[in-house]
Every structure is written in structure tokens, then in C-alpha cells.
Design a protein around this motif. Sequence first.
Motif, PDB file in Angstrom:
ATOM      1  N   ALA A  25       0.577  -1.147  -0.148  1.00 32.33           N
ATOM      2  CA  ALA A  25      -0.189   0.031   0.003  1.00 32.33           C
ATOM      3  C   ALA A  25       0.678   1.217   0.091  1.00 32.33           C
ATOM      4  CB  ALA A  25      -0.945  -0.058   1.284  1.00 32.33           C
ATOM      5  N   ALA A  26       1.794   1.397   0.757  1.00 37.25           N
ATOM      6  CA  ALA A  26       2.818   2.579   0.811  1.00 37.25           C
ATOM      7  C   ALA A  26       3.470   2.479  -0.493  1.00 37.25           C
ATOM      8  CB  ALA A  26       3.718   2.430   2.072  1.00 37.25           C
ATOM      9  N   ARG A  27       3.902   1.707  -1.081  1.00 36.51           N
ATOM     10  CA  ARG A  27       4.597   1.831  -2.219  1.00 36.51           C
ATOM     11  C   ARG A  27       3.806   2.252  -3.443  1.00 36.51           C
ATOM     12  NH1 ARG A  27       9.666  -0.630  -2.556  1.00 36.51           N
ATOM     13  NH2 ARG A  27      10.604  -1.816  -0.589  1.00 36.51           N
ATOM     14  N   LEU A  28       2.464   1.824  -3.407  1.00 38.14           N
ATOM     15  CA  LEU A  28       1.554   2.242  -4.593  1.00 38.14           C
ATOM     16  C   LEU A  28       0.999   3.408  -4.347  1.00 38.14           C
ATOM     17  CD1 LEU A  28      -0.296  -1.155  -4.558  1.00 38.14           C
ATOM     18  CD2 LEU A  28       0.779  -0.258  -6.282  1.00 38.14           C
ATOM     19  N   ALA A  29       1.070   3.976  -3.165  1.00 46.24           N
ATOM     20  CA  ALA A  29       0.436   5.314  -2.830  1.00 46.24           C
ATOM     21  C   ALA A  29       1.557   6.308  -3.385  1.00 46.24           C
ATOM     22  CB  ALA A  29       0.321   5.590  -1.359  1.00 46.24           C
ATOM     23  N   VAL A  30       2.860   6.202  -3.029  1.00 42.05           N
ATOM     24  CA  VAL A  30       4.087   6.930  -3.409  1.00 42.05           C
ATOM     25  C   VAL A  30       3.877   7.086  -5.085  1.00 42.05           C
ATOM     26  CG1 VAL A  30       6.490   6.966  -3.570  1.00 42.05           C
ATOM     27  CG2 VAL A  30       5.262   6.594  -1.461  1.00 42.05           C
ATOM     28  N   ALA A  31       3.487   5.777  -5.538  1.00 49.12           N
ATOM     29  CA  ALA A  31       3.447   5.813  -7.103  1.00 49.12           C
ATOM     30  C   ALA A  31       2.461   6.555  -7.858  1.00 49.12           C
ATOM     31  CB  ALA A  31       3.462   4.387  -7.529  1.00 49.12           C
ATOM     32  N   GLY A  32       1.481   7.327  -6.922  1.00 48.12           N
ATOM     33  CA  GLY A  32       0.459   7.878  -7.333  1.00 48.12           C
ATOM     34  C   GLY A  32      -0.828   7.345  -7.451  1.00 48.12           C
ATOM     35  N   HIS A  33      -1.104   6.349  -6.596  1.00 53.52           N
ATOM     36  CA  HIS A  33      -2.554   5.528  -6.854  1.00 53.52           C
ATOM     37  C   HIS A  33      -3.063   6.000  -5.402  1.00 53.52           C
ATOM     38  CE1 HIS A  33      -1.066   3.696 -10.425  1.00 53.52           C
ATOM     39  NE2 HIS A  33      -0.130   3.004  -9.812  1.00 53.52           N
ATOM     40  N   ARG A  34      -4.456   5.802  -5.514  1.00 53.99           N
ATOM     41  CA  ARG A  34      -5.249   6.052  -4.507  1.00 53.99           C
ATOM     42  C   ARG A  34      -5.616   4.773  -3.761  1.00 53.99           C
ATOM     43  NH1 ARG A  34     -10.655   8.835  -5.976  1.00 53.99           N
ATOM     44  NH2 ARG A  34     -11.568   6.535  -6.243  1.00 53.99           N
ATOM     45  N   VAL A  35      -5.104   4.500  -2.718  1.00 53.20           N
ATOM     46  CA  VAL A  35      -5.135   3.093  -2.025  1.00 53.20           C
ATOM     47  C   VAL A  35      -6.124   3.414  -0.700  1.00 53.20           C
ATOM     48  CG1 VAL A  35      -3.905   1.244  -1.035  1.00 53.20           C
ATOM     49  CG2 VAL A  35      -2.824   2.842  -2.886  1.00 53.20           C
ATOM     50  N   THR A  36      -6.960   2.132  -0.665  1.00 58.91           N
ATOM     51  CA  THR A  36      -7.628   2.015   0.721  1.00 58.91           C
ATOM     52  C   THR A  36      -7.357   0.576   1.239  1.00 58.91           C
ATOM     53  OG1 THR A  36      -9.309   3.574  -0.163  1.00 58.91           O
ATOM     54  CG2 THR A  36      -9.955   2.163   1.586  1.00 58.91           C
ATOM     55  N   VAL A  37      -7.276   0.510   2.380  1.00 58.75           N
ATOM     56  CA  VAL A  37      -6.926  -0.821   2.946  1.00 58.75           C
ATOM     57  C   VAL A  37      -8.241  -1.174   3.782  1.00 58.75           C
ATOM     58  CG1 VAL A  37      -5.629  -2.185   4.746  1.00 58.75           C
ATOM     59  CG2 VAL A  37      -4.605  -0.502   2.982  1.00 58.75           C
ATOM     60  N   TYR A  38      -8.768  -2.399   3.559  1.00 58.19           N
ATOM     61  CA  TYR A  38      -9.847  -2.924   4.407  1.00 58.19           C
ATOM     62  C   TYR A  38      -9.506  -4.011   5.224  1.00 58.19           C
ATOM     63  CZ  TYR A  38     -12.832   0.045   1.262  1.00 58.19           C
ATOM     64  OH  TYR A  38     -13.336   0.977   0.635  1.00 58.19           O
ATOM     65  N   GLU A  39      -9.601  -3.689   6.515  1.00 56.90           N
ATOM     66  CA  GLU A  39      -9.009  -4.730   7.436  1.00 56.90           C
ATOM     67  C   GLU A  39     -10.214  -5.217   8.527  1.00 56.90           C
ATOM     68  OE1 GLU A  39      -7.820  -7.195  10.127  1.00 56.90           O
ATOM     69  OE2 GLU A  39      -6.171  -6.595   8.420  1.00 56.90           O
ATOM     70  N   ARG A  40     -10.403  -6.350   8.597  1.00 59.90           N
ATOM     71  CA  ARG A  40     -11.621  -7.139   9.256  1.00 59.90           C
ATOM     72  C   ARG A  40     -11.634  -6.921  10.704  1.00 59.90           C
ATOM     73  NH1 ARG A  40     -10.848 -11.685  11.923  1.00 59.90           N
ATOM     74  NH2 ARG A  40      -8.606 -12.598  11.671  1.00 59.90           N
ATOM     75  N   SER A  41     -10.157  -6.894  11.462  1.00 56.09           N
ATOM     76  CA  SER A  41     -10.006  -6.514  12.756  1.00 56.09           C
ATOM     77  C   SER A  41      -9.978  -5.071  13.005  1.00 56.09           C
ATOM     78  CB  SER A  41      -8.572  -7.417  13.254  1.00 56.09           C
ATOM     79  OG  SER A  41      -7.598  -6.413  12.695  1.00 56.09           O
TER      80      SER A  41
END
Length: 511
Positions: A25-41
Amino acid sequence: MAADKVAGMARIVVIGAGMGAMAAAARLAVAGHRVTVYERSATYGGALGRFERDGFVFDTGPGLLRLPAVYRDLFVKTGKEPLESVVEPAPVDPAVRHVFADGTEVALPNASRAGVMSALDDALGAGAGERWGAFLVRAREAWDRTRRPLLEEPLWPNWEVLAREPYPALKQRRLLRAPRQAATLGEVAAWELGGGRLGALLESYALEYGLDPSTAPASAAVLPYMEQTFGSWYVRGGMRELARAVYERCLARKVEFVFGADVRLVREKDGRAAGVELADGAVIEADHVVCGADPRGLQRMLVERELWGADRVRPAAALGPSRFTVLLALRGGRPSTAAHRTVVHSPDAAAEARTAFAGPGTERPTVTVLRPDDPAVRPDEDHEAVTLTATVAPHGPVDWTDERLVLRYTEELIAAAEPAVPDLRERLLWHETRTPVDLARATGAEGGSVPAPSLAGAGAAFLHPANTTALPGLYTAGGWAHPGGGLAHAGMSGALVAGLIVEGDDFRGSQ
């Protein structure tokens, strides 16, 4: 060319907030993408959990970091900051103290081959160090042959080449039989190291990673090679601090996190992943989906889609081993001479392996004892926090809800740890136990299984699924995907997934 290269900023959904998923996620965001993480806990970090009580602080997952360069690279690539600016990693010296079944002890220095050889000669007799050193030379050859394809590159379509054994085992002359070479780590321990305490030393590395020495390929020799070459590291405040740092790096790069969000379905449109559906019915559209959880769950989310055909490495069908952990709050300060990590060996390693990989047994297990010299994990200098861990069968083959079984294993671990922690019972204030059921609840891994690193040889039986799937736009990261389990390996999986999404067919691996 990757789709996002054409379309610019892509919407990316990441399932799970484990270390591999957050690294991606961190690397993809730095590349300019919009990243959302969905965590069940309710929190991040996956297996890197923490338990706190009465001023004592315990890691409930990995207690040490190998190959810290993986996370140094992550922080440089996502913010041009050194890892040391966000956490305090410290080499552990000695790296480990071994207490063998006959009472023999040896402390091995951190990242010093000459020091290890000298320590083995002193403790096990002249010639032990030379024998171990010769083994490490062969282990290095296996490392050199497999480092790139197993750790730094995607699992290419010709992954079958990794089915061949890269460890250059010595040929063993057999009376009236053709010469043989060791095919498993157990055979390396017996034939090349002569069994005994030196063989037990080697086999303990496999067991700690959740591998059975009698079936693990000889290439598992890279595990002690990695530790003794690149060292063992502890993060001040506990290893959970590393998860916090990666999470905060994600936030700084505008990654969004949604906790308490259980992903139930991966949505497909026009032959590619198009988003996810949550348990509450919410639909989130995306251009790419990254699964940081056990990929076996993906097949249940996409029942009609074959994600791993005959030409791909499939997720393991059987449950792998788990961990049983006992957290000890002790009165009395930590002695300055105490080792951070001690391995107390089982009297019968073969019987223990049967216990760890088949079901509950009666043999005393090999126990890893962690005693960090860290004021942040204890209420004051007059107390000590100690963690005991053993490899056990997962929940399913063994019923870890059985209170009598849990009490018995707790007692087994405490008894086994007594040679490493003198006066343990007299000092014990209280203890907490974490079983495979607790691990399954925390990580979502079926049965509380803990993934081992990918290894070459053994007909490719110890590889993990590629970071790509047969559904375009759907990727896998974390310990259950290539290159397998362990903190460093999980971080590498995040780098590989980010490279595959950002560079597409042009990606040739991490640099």
C-alpha cells in the motif's frame, strides 16, 4: 503495459492490514495511486500483535527481524528516510544461546562466521566449528542460486526450475549401495553434520520456521545462513513498533484504512478484478485488488473462477503448523548476562516433529525463550517480561479449545524454559497463553497456521502462489504469497506486488 500506466492514478483496494499488504500500500501510494486498506479486525499489523498488562509489554508474533534491509528499502523508497528515523533497530548479540538436551550450552555471536565456528569448537569439541563452517559454504551456494528468483523477482511462468535442489549436498558413500546425496534438511543434519548436537542445531532452524526437518528440502540450509550472515535484529519497544512505523508511513502517504471491514467477495467485470463487496453489503469499486490475507479465502470469494490452474503454484491444501506462546511476567530484574534469545532443545526432536506436524504428543517441545533487554517492555528494573514459543499443530487436527490440553502445553513450555531462566517459578507473577485459536482470530489464518518461507527443491512443494492470479487485476501479498512467510519475506511480497502493478510486464524484480 499495465492498465494504470495508461489511465494514470488507479483506485486500489487492499484486503488486510498485515505487513506485506501495508508494504504494498505504501509503495503504491507513493507511485500516485489512491489506496484504501480494508481490515476485518480493529487494528493493523497482522501477526505483529502486542499484549499489555500491569506495565508488561509482549510481542505476540515474530520477536526478531532478519534481513532488515527489506524495511530500510521500504522507508527510503516511500519517503527518503532511513528506517532508523522511525524505529530503533538493534542487533542482538549473542544472536542465540542454545541449551541442548544433555545440558550442553553454546552462545553464537551475531553475524560472525568466525565467531560462530570458535564458539562451536569451544562448546562441542574441536572440529565442530570447521564442520559447521563447511556446511555454511554449501548453504551460501544455495543462497546465491536462489536469492533472486525466490526473494527479489516475481514467480515467473517457468517456476518449475525451482523444483530442482540448489543445495550442493555431499555425496555419501553407502556400503554396497550407490552414493547418495542428502535430499532433506534432516539428512543434511545427520550425514553432513554427524547428527548429535550439531545436527540438532541445524534442525532447530527449520522447526522455528514451521518446517519439519524430515521433509523440508536441503535448501532450507539458507535459513541459518541468512541469520548468521545478515544478523538478528530487535526493535526497541517491541517488534510491534515496526508495524506502527509502516502503518504511519502509509498514513503519511495518504493511504486510507477502514477497520472492522470484512471483505466477503471480490467483484469481477469484463474479465478482471473490479472491486470488493463487504459483509455489510457495501460495494467498493477498484482498478486493482491486492489480497494480503490467506489466498485460500480468495477461492471462496470467487467460486466460479479458477485462480490457480494446473500451470500455477496453488495455495497449500493442508493446514501448516502454528505457534503456542506463553507470556511470563516475572519479579526480579533481568540479569545483564541473560541472552536475548535462547533455544532449549527437545530431548527427542523426532518425536517433537511428530507432535508439531501431526497432533498433540507427550514429548517436551523445543522452546524459544525471548528476554529482551528493553525498559519499554517492563514496568521497572525490578521486573522482567519473557516470552516462550513452540511450534505446534494448528487448530483443527488438534482441538486447542480443550482447556486441559492448553494447561498441559503451558506447563510443558514453562518446564522446558527453566534451564534458560533460573528460578523461573519462584519469580513468576502471572502468565498469559496464546494458542493457535487466538492466532487464527488475530490474523484470519485458518487454524492459526503460520506460513514458512518459500524454498527451492522438493519438486517445488515448498513454493507459495505467485503474486499474480489468473484473474487480471487481482494480486496476492503477505506471508501466504510468494516469497512466503517471515517479516522480511512479507515486506518483499509488498515490493513485488507494487512493481507488478506500477510497471506491469516491464517489471523484472526488486533492485
